[in-house]
Write a protein that holds these residues in place. Structure first.
Motif, PDB file in Angstrom:
ATOM      1  N   PHE A  80       0.976  -1.179   0.146  1.00 18.93           N
ATOM      2  CA  PHE A  80       0.137  -0.019   0.036  1.00 18.93           C
ATOM      3  C   PHE A  80       0.845   1.281   0.028  1.00 18.93           C
ATOM      4  O   PHE A  80       0.430   2.292  -0.474  1.00 18.93           O
ATOM      5  CB  PHE A  80      -0.953  -0.004   1.024  1.00 18.93           C
ATOM      6  CG  PHE A  80      -1.988  -0.973   1.086  1.00 18.93           C
ATOM      7  CD1 PHE A  80      -3.147  -0.705   0.194  1.00 18.93           C
ATOM      8  CD2 PHE A  80      -2.047  -2.229   1.790  1.00 18.93           C
ATOM      9  CE1 PHE A  80      -4.324  -1.607   0.304  1.00 18.93           C
ATOM     10  CE2 PHE A  80      -3.160  -2.977   1.584  1.00 18.93           C
ATOM     11  CZ  PHE A  80      -4.155  -2.765   0.791  1.00 18.93           C
ATOM     12  N   MET A  83       1.294   3.098  -3.410  1.00 21.31           N
ATOM     13  CA  MET A  83       0.286   3.845  -3.963  1.00 21.31           C
ATOM     14  C   MET A  83       0.433   5.141  -3.882  1.00 21.31           C
ATOM     15  O   MET A  83       1.199   5.788  -2.946  1.00 21.31           O
ATOM     16  CB  MET A  83      -1.191   3.359  -3.385  1.00 21.31           C
ATOM     17  CG  MET A  83      -1.618   1.659  -3.719  1.00 21.31           C
ATOM     18  SD  MET A  83      -3.257   1.495  -2.884  1.00 21.31           S
ATOM     19  CE  MET A  83      -3.400  -0.176  -3.333  1.00 21.31           C
ATOM     20  N   VAL A  89      -6.610   1.682  -8.686  1.00 19.57           N
ATOM     21  CA  VAL A  89      -6.296   0.235  -8.543  1.00 19.57           C
ATOM     22  C   VAL A  89      -6.855  -0.675  -9.375  1.00 19.57           C
ATOM     23  O   VAL A  89      -8.093  -0.525  -9.632  1.00 19.57           O
ATOM     24  CB  VAL A  89      -6.537  -0.138  -7.046  1.00 19.57           C
ATOM     25  CG1 VAL A  89      -6.165  -1.810  -6.682  1.00 19.57           C
ATOM     26  CG2 VAL A  89      -5.999   0.800  -5.841  1.00 19.57           C
ATOM     27  N   TRP A 102     -11.122  -8.312  -3.762  1.00 14.92           N
ATOM     28  CA  TRP A 102     -10.760  -6.849  -2.958  1.00 14.92           C
ATOM     29  C   TRP A 102     -11.998  -6.508  -2.309  1.00 14.92           C
ATOM     30  O   TRP A 102     -13.074  -7.004  -2.775  1.00 14.92           O
ATOM     31  CB  TRP A 102     -10.625  -6.003  -4.152  1.00 14.92           C
ATOM     32  CG  TRP A 102      -9.835  -4.537  -3.552  1.00 14.92           C
ATOM     33  CD1 TRP A 102     -10.426  -3.506  -3.388  1.00 14.92           C
ATOM     34  CD2 TRP A 102      -8.336  -4.610  -3.753  1.00 14.92           C
ATOM     35  NE1 TRP A 102      -9.175  -2.661  -3.126  1.00 14.92           N
ATOM     36  CE2 TRP A 102      -7.837  -3.189  -3.236  1.00 14.92           C
ATOM     37  CE3 TRP A 102      -7.337  -5.351  -4.023  1.00 14.92           C
ATOM     38  CZ2 TRP A 102      -6.646  -3.028  -3.116  1.00 14.92           C
ATOM     39  CZ3 TRP A 102      -6.141  -4.907  -3.900  1.00 14.92           C
ATOM     40  CH2 TRP A 102      -5.667  -3.717  -3.418  1.00 14.92           C
ATOM     41  N   MET A 106      -9.535  -3.376   2.132  1.00  8.48           N
ATOM     42  CA  MET A 106      -8.221  -2.847   1.349  1.00  8.48           C
ATOM     43  C   MET A 106      -8.914  -1.549   0.277  1.00  8.48           C
ATOM     44  O   MET A 106      -7.876  -0.741   0.221  1.00  8.48           O
ATOM     45  CB  MET A 106      -8.177  -4.038   0.159  1.00  8.48           C
ATOM     46  CG  MET A 106      -8.200  -5.679   0.747  1.00  8.48           C
ATOM     47  SD  MET A 106      -6.471  -5.894   1.200  1.00  8.48           S
ATOM     48  CE  MET A 106      -5.714  -6.501  -0.442  1.00  8.48           C
ATOM     49  N   SER A 107      -9.917  -1.513   0.107  1.00  5.98           N
ATOM     50  CA  SER A 107     -10.289  -0.075  -0.538  1.00  5.98           C
ATOM     51  C   SER A 107     -10.324   0.991   0.456  1.00  5.98           C
ATOM     52  O   SER A 107      -9.556   2.031   0.044  1.00  5.98           O
ATOM     53  CB  SER A 107     -11.839  -0.295  -0.876  1.00  5.98           C
ATOM     54  OG  SER A 107     -11.911  -0.899  -1.744  1.00  5.98           O
ATOM     55  N   SER A 110      -6.281   1.686   0.427  1.00  4.86           N
ATOM     56  CA  SER A 110      -6.135   2.384  -0.694  1.00  4.86           C
ATOM     57  C   SER A 110      -6.567   3.803  -0.974  1.00  4.86           C
ATOM     58  O   SER A 110      -5.569   4.783  -1.416  1.00  4.86           O
ATOM     59  CB  SER A 110      -6.741   1.720  -2.101  1.00  4.86           C
ATOM     60  OG  SER A 110      -6.392   0.098  -1.913  1.00  4.86           O
ATOM     61  N   LYS A 111      -7.673   4.163  -0.581  1.00  9.43           N
ATOM     62  CA  LYS A 111      -8.178   5.709  -0.474  1.00  9.43           C
ATOM     63  C   LYS A 111      -7.265   6.200   0.379  1.00  9.43           C
ATOM     64  O   LYS A 111      -6.985   7.571   0.012  1.00  9.43           O
ATOM     65  CB  LYS A 111      -9.548   5.547  -0.053  1.00  9.43           C
ATOM     66  CG  LYS A 111     -10.186   6.962  -0.234  1.00  9.43           C
ATOM     67  CD  LYS A 111     -11.711   7.192   0.240  1.00  9.43           C
ATOM     68  CE  LYS A 111     -12.184   8.410  -0.004  1.00  9.43           C
ATOM     69  NZ  LYS A 111     -13.441   8.612   0.456  1.00  9.43           N
ATOM     70  N   ARG A 113      -4.168   6.247   0.940  1.00 15.36           N
ATOM     71  CA  ARG A 113      -2.989   6.402   0.390  1.00 15.36           C
ATOM     72  C   ARG A 113      -3.230   7.284  -0.807  1.00 15.36           C
ATOM     73  O   ARG A 113      -2.131   7.667  -1.609  1.00 15.36           O
ATOM     74  CB  ARG A 113      -2.392   5.263  -0.195  1.00 15.36           C
ATOM     75  CG  ARG A 113      -1.909   3.968   1.083  1.00 15.36           C
ATOM     76  CD  ARG A 113      -0.769   4.877   2.113  1.00 15.36           C
ATOM     77  NE  ARG A 113       0.331   5.143   1.124  1.00 15.36           N
ATOM     78  CZ  ARG A 113       1.649   5.716   1.344  1.00 15.36           C
ATOM     79  NH1 ARG A 113       1.641   6.135   2.796  1.00 15.36           N
ATOM     80  NH2 ARG A 113       2.685   5.707   0.690  1.00 15.36           N
ATOM     81  N   ALA A 115      -5.482   6.582  -3.521  1.00  9.86           N
ATOM     82  CA  ALA A 115      -6.115   6.049  -4.641  1.00  9.86           C
ATOM     83  C   ALA A 115      -7.371   6.857  -4.798  1.00  9.86           C
ATOM     84  O   ALA A 115      -8.264   7.192  -4.058  1.00  9.86           O
ATOM     85  CB  ALA A 115      -6.209   4.705  -4.595  1.00  9.86           C
ATOM     86  N   VAL A 118     -11.418   1.774  -7.624  1.00  7.68           N
ATOM     87  CA  VAL A 118     -10.789   0.362  -7.965  1.00  7.68           C
ATOM     88  C   VAL A 118     -11.585  -0.096  -9.026  1.00  7.68           C
ATOM     89  O   VAL A 118     -12.802   0.130  -9.182  1.00  7.68           O
ATOM     90  CB  VAL A 118     -10.703  -0.616  -6.875  1.00  7.68           C
ATOM     91  CG1 VAL A 118     -12.200  -0.691  -6.137  1.00  7.68           C
ATOM     92  CG2 VAL A 118      -9.953  -1.982  -6.914  1.00  7.68           C
ATOM     93  N   TRP A 136     -15.537   7.095  -3.738  1.00  8.90           N
ATOM     94  CA  TRP A 136     -14.910   5.680  -3.938  1.00  8.90           C
ATOM     95  C   TRP A 136     -15.557   5.042  -5.115  1.00  8.90           C
ATOM     96  O   TRP A 136     -16.408   4.058  -4.974  1.00  8.90           O
ATOM     97  CB  TRP A 136     -14.491   4.928  -2.795  1.00  8.90           C
ATOM     98  CG  TRP A 136     -13.661   3.855  -2.883  1.00  8.90           C
ATOM     99  CD1 TRP A 136     -13.959   2.374  -2.973  1.00  8.90           C
ATOM    100  CD2 TRP A 136     -12.219   3.845  -3.272  1.00  8.90           C
ATOM    101  NE1 TRP A 136     -12.846   1.573  -3.252  1.00  8.90           N
ATOM    102  CE2 TRP A 136     -11.950   2.530  -3.475  1.00  8.90           C
ATOM    103  CE3 TRP A 136     -11.305   5.046  -3.318  1.00  8.90           C
ATOM    104  CZ2 TRP A 136     -10.721   1.998  -3.707  1.00  8.90           C
ATOM    105  CZ3 TRP A 136     -10.108   4.509  -3.602  1.00  8.90           C
ATOM    106  CH2 TRP A 136      -9.631   3.156  -3.743  1.00  8.90           C
TER     107      TRP A 136
END
Length: 231
Positions: A80, A83, A89, A102, A106-107, A110-111, A113, A115, A118, A136
Motif C-alpha cells: 500500500f 500507491m 487500483v 478486493w 483494502m479499499s 487504498s483511499k 494512500r 487512490a 478500484v 470511491w
C-alpha cells in the motif's frame, strides 16, 4: 512530485467531463480499437465515474499458507505504501470467478494512500459498505462473499497485467496506463496516448454539444450531420 500529482488530478477532471463512448471513438480512430475492458466489468452504481493511472495488482490461484508465500510486501501489506494520489487500483484476477479479490478494508487502505477508486476484473466483497464509501468508485465483474485467502493470492504489484477485453480476449495494461470508466464501460488508454486522446475527445465533445443544441433548436438532422460529421 507535487507537479506530477497535480497533472494526474487535472487529467482526471478532464476525463470526467467526457464519456467513454467519445473516448472509444478516438482510440478507434487512432488504430486502437481493442481498449475496452470486457463489458461484464461495470460500476457498482451507474453514477460512478473513474479516471486515473493504473496501479496494477495481479492475482493468481494460490493455495500456499502465509508462511510459504514469498512476496514479502504482500505478506506484510506494505505494498500500500507504493500507491500514490490519483492512481486507480486495477486488479486482474486471471479468470478466477468465485472469490472476492478486493473488499472494503483494502479499499479504505487504498483511499487513505490517495487512490481514486478500484477496477476489478474479478470479484468484490463488502458491496453494501463499498457503496457507502464517499468518492470511491468501484467497477467489478461480480460480487461475492467468498474469502480469497487460501484460494487466490496477489502475485505481483505494479507489473504488466492482462485483463479481459470486449473485442479481443485480453488487453495488456502497464502500470501508469490510464483507466477511464463510466456506466458504459471501462477504457484502457496507453500512457503515451493520454494527452492526445484527451485533446481530441474534448474537441469531439464540443462538436457534439453544438450538434445537440442545433437539433434541439429545430435544425435538420441531415444538414447538421453534413456540417459536423457526427451524430
Amino acid at each position: 512530485m507535487v507537479t506530477q500529482h497535480a497533472e494526474v488530478a487535472g487529467r482526471a477532471e478532464r476525463f470526467k467531463k467526457l464519456y467513454t463512448a467519445a473516448v472509444y471513438d478516438i482510440l478507434d480512430e487512432m488504430g486502437l480499437p481493442n481498449q475496452c475492458i470486457d463489458l461484464g466489468v461495470h460500476a457498482l452504481d451507474r453514477s460512478m465515474r473513474i479516471a486515473g493511472p493504473a496501479f496494477t495488482v495481479a492475482v493468481t490461484a494460490d493455495m500456499r499458507s502465509d508462511e510459504e508465500y514469498d512476496l514479502e510486501e504482500v505478506k506484510t501489506f506494505t505494498f500500500f505504501r507504493r500507491m500514490y494520489p490519483g492512481c486507480v487500483v486495477l486488479v486482474s484476477a486471471a479468470g478466477e470467478r468465485k472469490a472476492g479479490h478486493w473488499g472494503e478494508l483494502m479499499s479504505t487502505a487504498s483511499k487513505a494512500r490517495g487512490a481514486a477508486g478500484v477496477v476489478v476484473d474479478g470479484g468484490i466483497r463488502d458491496g453494501n459498505i463499498l457503496l457507502g464509501m464517499e468518492d470511491w468508485p468501484v467497477f467489478t465483474r461480480y460480487l461475492s462473499p467468498i474469502e480469497s485467502r487460501g484460494r487466490t493470492r496477489i502475485s505481483g504489484i505494479e507489473v504488466p497485467v492482462a485483463v479481459t477485453g470486449t473485442l479481443t480476449s485480453q488487453i495488456r495494461v502497464n502500470p501508469g496506463d490510464w483507466l477511464f470508466g463510466d456506466m458504459d464501460g471501462v477504457m484502457v488508454i496507453p500512457a503515451d496516448k493520454v494527452e492526445a486522446v484527451l485533446i481530441r475527445a474534448e474537441e469531439v465533445l464540443t462538436i457534439e454539444n453544438r450538434s445537440r443544441d442545433e437539433i434541439r433548436a429545430g435544425g435538420d438532422v441531415a444538414d447538421i450531420y453534413a456540417k459536423y460529421g457526427r451524430l
